[in-house]
Design an enzyme around this catalytic site. Structure first.
Site, PDB file in Angstrom:
ATOM      1  N   CYS A 112       0.816  -1.222   0.000  1.00 46.72           N
ATOM      2  CA  CYS A 112       0.000   0.000   0.000  1.00 46.72           C
ATOM      3  C   CYS A 112       0.849   1.270   0.000  1.00 46.72           C
ATOM      4  O   CYS A 112       0.347   2.349  -0.307  1.00 46.72           O
ATOM      5  CB  CYS A 112      -0.935   0.023   1.203  1.00 46.72           C
ATOM      6  SG  CYS A 112      -1.982  -1.419   1.289  1.00 46.72           S
ATOM      7  N   HIS A 237      -3.588   7.153   2.736  1.00 44.84           N
ATOM      8  CA  HIS A 237      -3.973   5.827   2.257  1.00 44.84           C
ATOM      9  C   HIS A 237      -5.345   5.490   2.842  1.00 44.84           C
ATOM     10  O   HIS A 237      -5.601   5.737   4.016  1.00 44.84           O
ATOM     11  CB  HIS A 237      -2.937   4.789   2.688  1.00 44.84           C
ATOM     12  CG  HIS A 237      -3.352   3.389   2.395  1.00 44.84           C
ATOM     13  ND1 HIS A 237      -3.865   3.015   1.165  1.00 44.84           N
ATOM     14  CD2 HIS A 237      -3.360   2.267   3.157  1.00 44.84           C
ATOM     15  CE1 HIS A 237      -4.166   1.732   1.194  1.00 44.84           C
ATOM     16  NE2 HIS A 237      -3.869   1.257   2.386  1.00 44.84           N
ATOM     17  N   ASN A 267     -10.571   0.032   0.233  1.00 45.08           N
ATOM     18  CA  ASN A 267      -9.101   0.103   0.259  1.00 45.08           C
ATOM     19  C   ASN A 267      -8.567  -0.438  -1.067  1.00 45.08           C
ATOM     20  O   ASN A 267      -8.824  -1.585  -1.419  1.00 45.08           O
ATOM     21  CB  ASN A 267      -8.602  -0.750   1.437  1.00 45.08           C
ATOM     22  CG  ASN A 267      -7.087  -0.795   1.533  1.00 45.08           C
ATOM     23  OD1 ASN A 267      -6.368  -0.399   0.628  1.00 45.08           O
ATOM     24  ND2 ASN A 267      -6.602  -1.298   2.654  1.00 45.08           N
TER      25      ASN A 267
HETATM   26  O1  UT7 Z   1      -4.096  -1.331   3.499  1.00 42.52           O
HETATM   27  C1  UT7 Z   1      -3.628  -2.307   4.372  1.00 42.52           C
HETATM   28  C2  UT7 Z   1      -3.723  -1.832   5.751  1.00 42.52           C
HETATM   29  N1  UT7 Z   1      -4.897  -2.368   6.384  1.00 42.52           N
HETATM   30  C3  UT7 Z   1      -5.408  -1.736   7.434  1.00 42.52           C
HETATM   31  O2  UT7 Z   1      -4.968  -0.698   7.825  1.00 42.52           O
HETATM   32  C4  UT7 Z   1      -6.491  -2.377   8.195  1.00 42.52           C
HETATM   33  C5  UT7 Z   1      -6.265  -2.154   9.661  1.00 42.52           C
HETATM   34  N2  UT7 Z   1      -7.230  -2.833  10.473  1.00 42.52           N
HETATM   35  C6  UT7 Z   1      -8.530  -2.476  10.469  1.00 42.52           C
HETATM   36  O3  UT7 Z   1      -8.948  -1.603   9.758  1.00 42.52           O
HETATM   37  C7  UT7 Z   1      -9.438  -3.173  11.459  1.00 42.52           C
HETATM   38  O4  UT7 Z   1      -8.656  -3.911  12.353  1.00 42.52           O
HETATM   39  C8  UT7 Z   1     -10.483  -4.089  10.779  1.00 42.52           C
HETATM   40  C9  UT7 Z   1     -11.495  -3.245  10.022  1.00 42.52           C
HETATM   41  C10 UT7 Z   1      -9.810  -5.067   9.847  1.00 42.52           C
HETATM   42  C11 UT7 Z   1     -11.220  -4.857  11.855  1.00 42.52           C
HETATM   43  O5  UT7 Z   1     -11.833  -3.951  12.776  1.00 42.52           O
HETATM   44  P1  UT7 Z   1     -11.648  -4.122  14.337  1.00 42.52           P
HETATM   45  O6  UT7 Z   1     -12.410  -3.041  14.972  1.00 42.52           O
HETATM   46  O7  UT7 Z   1     -10.168  -4.209  14.611  1.00 42.52           O
HETATM   47  O8  UT7 Z   1     -12.371  -5.477  14.600  1.00 42.52           O
HETATM   48  P2  UT7 Z   1     -11.787  -6.817  15.247  1.00 42.52           P
HETATM   49  O9  UT7 Z   1     -10.872  -7.515  14.313  1.00 42.52           O
HETATM   50  O10 UT7 Z   1     -11.268  -6.467  16.610  1.00 42.52           O
HETATM   51  O11 UT7 Z   1     -13.097  -7.666  15.393  1.00 42.52           O
HETATM   52  C12 UT7 Z   1     -14.154  -7.261  16.257  1.00 42.52           C
HETATM   53  C13 UT7 Z   1     -15.327  -8.198  16.071  1.00 42.52           C
HETATM   54  C14 UT7 Z   1     -14.948  -9.667  16.161  1.00 42.52           C
HETATM   55  O12 UT7 Z   1     -15.968 -10.343  16.819  1.00 42.52           O
HETATM   56  P3  UT7 Z   1     -15.827 -10.744  18.369  1.00 42.52           P
HETATM   57  O13 UT7 Z   1     -14.593 -11.608  18.441  1.00 42.52           O
HETATM   58  O14 UT7 Z   1     -15.638  -9.443  19.092  1.00 42.52           O
HETATM   59  O15 UT7 Z   1     -17.100 -11.448  18.652  1.00 42.52           O
HETATM   60  C15 UT7 Z   1     -14.908 -10.099  14.711  1.00 42.52           C
HETATM   61  O16 UT7 Z   1     -15.177 -11.486  14.561  1.00 42.52           O
HETATM   62  O17 UT7 Z   1     -15.895  -8.013  14.773  1.00 42.52           O
HETATM   63  C16 UT7 Z   1     -16.010  -9.271  14.119  1.00 42.52           C
HETATM   64  N3  UT7 Z   1     -15.882  -9.064  12.689  1.00 42.52           N
HETATM   65  C17 UT7 Z   1     -16.928  -8.834  11.888  1.00 42.52           C
HETATM   66  N4  UT7 Z   1     -18.246  -8.728  12.123  1.00 42.52           N
HETATM   67  C18 UT7 Z   1     -19.053  -8.464  11.092  1.00 42.52           C
HETATM   68  C19 UT7 Z   1     -14.749  -9.055  11.951  1.00 42.52           C
HETATM   69  N5  UT7 Z   1     -15.051  -8.799  10.658  1.00 42.52           N
HETATM   70  C20 UT7 Z   1     -16.389  -8.648  10.600  1.00 42.52           C
HETATM   71  C21 UT7 Z   1     -17.288  -8.385   9.559  1.00 42.52           C
HETATM   72  N6  UT7 Z   1     -18.589  -8.288   9.838  1.00 42.52           N
HETATM   73  N7  UT7 Z   1     -16.881  -8.185   8.287  1.00 42.52           N
END
Ligand code: UT7
Length: 312
Positions: A112, A237, A267
């Site tokens: 990226c 980004h 993204n």
């Molecule tokens: O360009 C490359 C660089 N990439 C990035 O910068 C991405 C950086 N990371 C992020 O943007 C975030 O970490 C994500 C958007 C990928 C995830 O968001 P988060 O707030 O960190 O969520 P999480 O991974 O902590 O997950 C929270 C909850 C989990 O459920 P439990 O364990 O709390 O019950 C996940 O299973 O959200 C759940 N979850 C979803 N729920 C509905 C994860 N993905 C989804 C989804 N829909 N698509």
């Protein structure tokens, strides 16, 4: 010699994929995607359109905006993590299609942050006098490497391409400062796995980005002895609106002073920054003499930021 962007262009696939469409494929919902990422919809390229096709169209647009002919280009750099094939490179493919017969060509691999690395590489070639005009493209067809079994990544990605022509600009304009960096030890947090899919430890990348983006942005501003309040427009980004807002808030700049294509395009990896830049120039958000900052990060981990006095 001052080196800057002579013109910017982009290409957007026509197929719109909404959060509701994604709900039909994986266990997710519009509310989660919007609030956690800021994404409302994204574009996926048709099967017949690969990364080189999107790169070509973005390049044609950038050449037109810069009023530069393909034969004038001395070097083509394409930043991508999704080339049509590892070789020939996408840059060689578009060199032929554009008729840029005088250009050397290579692809740049910094995920990226690839466009940032390409832009700064272009600047070096021009400053040394080796080349006069360099075409830098950021293009990715991320839909090729989406794992539809992984809801935490499949909702984030979209396809697209952006391009700029880099060359000499008048004194005081152009790229004023830059920062490039890498932390290979973080490679395990965001990578292409053996099956060819994008795999990410979202929380770790988030933590890294939320610190890196504001820090690099402030660094490039301080390098030129300016203040955060001098920044007219931020082009980050487009990974997550929460990461982007953290950078923006640290700079103390208003919401409408930041390019936010993530809502509509998701993204786009290497393409995010040049697409957002091109769109912001076309819709009049970036004006002559504005101080703008481009900042990106991604797999590697790698990052880059650049401060530009816009205009030629
Ligand atoms: O360009 C490359 C660089 N990439 C990035 O910068 C991405 C950086 N990371 C992020 O943007 C975030 O970490 C994500 C958007 C990928 C995830 O968001 P988060 O707030 O960190 O969520 P999480 O991974 O902590 O997950 C929270 C909850 C989990 O459920 P439990 O364990 O709390 O019950 C996940 O299973 O959200 C759940 N979850 C979803 N729920 C509905 C994860 N993905 C989804 C989804 N829909 N698509």
């Amino acid at each position: 010699m001052d080196v800057g962007i002579l013109g910017a262009g982009h290409y957007l696939p026509t197929k719109v994929v909404t959060n509701e469409d994604i709900e039909k494929i994986v266990d997710t919902n519009d509310e989660w995607i919007r609030t956690r990422t800021g994404i409302e919809e994204r574009r996926f390229a048709e099967d017949s359109i690969d990364t080189s096709d999107m790169s070509y169209h973005a390049a044609v647009d950038a050449l037109k905006e810069a009023n530069v002919k393909a034969e004038e280009i001395d070097l083509i750099l394409v930043a991508t993590v999704t080339p049509d094939t590892p070789f020939p490179s996408v840059s060689c493919m578009i060199q032929d299609r554009l008729g840029a017969v005088n250009a050397a060509a290579m692809d740049v691999g910094a995920a990226c942050a690839g466009f940032m690395y390409g832009l700064i590489t272009a600047k070096q070639f021009i400053e040394t006098g080796a080349y006069k005009k360099v075409l830098v493209v950021g293009a990715d067809k991320l839909s090729k490497i989406i794992n539809w079994e992984d809801r935490s990544t499949c909702v984030l990605l979209g396809d697209g391409a952006g391009a700029v022509v880099v060359g000499e600009v008048s004194e005081g304009k152009g790229i004023l400062s830059f920062e490039l960096g890498a932390k290979g030890a973080g490679g395990k947090e965001l990578f292409q796995n053996k099956e060819g899919y994008l795999e990410m430890n979202g929380r770790e990348v988030f933590k890294f980005a939320v610190r890196q983006m504001p820090e690099s942005t402030v660094n490039v501003i301080e390098k030129i002895g300016l203040k955060k309040s001098d920044v007219d427009y931020l082009v980050p980004h487009q990974a997550n609106i929460r990461i982007m807002d953290a950078a923006r808030e640290r700079l103390g700049i208003a919401e409408d002073k930041m390019a936010t294509t993530i809502k509509k395009y998701g993204n786009n990896s290497s393409a995010s920054i040049p697409m957002a830049l091109s769109e912001s120039v076309k819709n009049g958000k970036i004006k002559d003499n504005d101080l703008i900052v481009l900042v990106g990060f991604g797999g590697g981990l790698a990052w880059g930021a650049v401060a530009i006095r816009w205009g030629i």
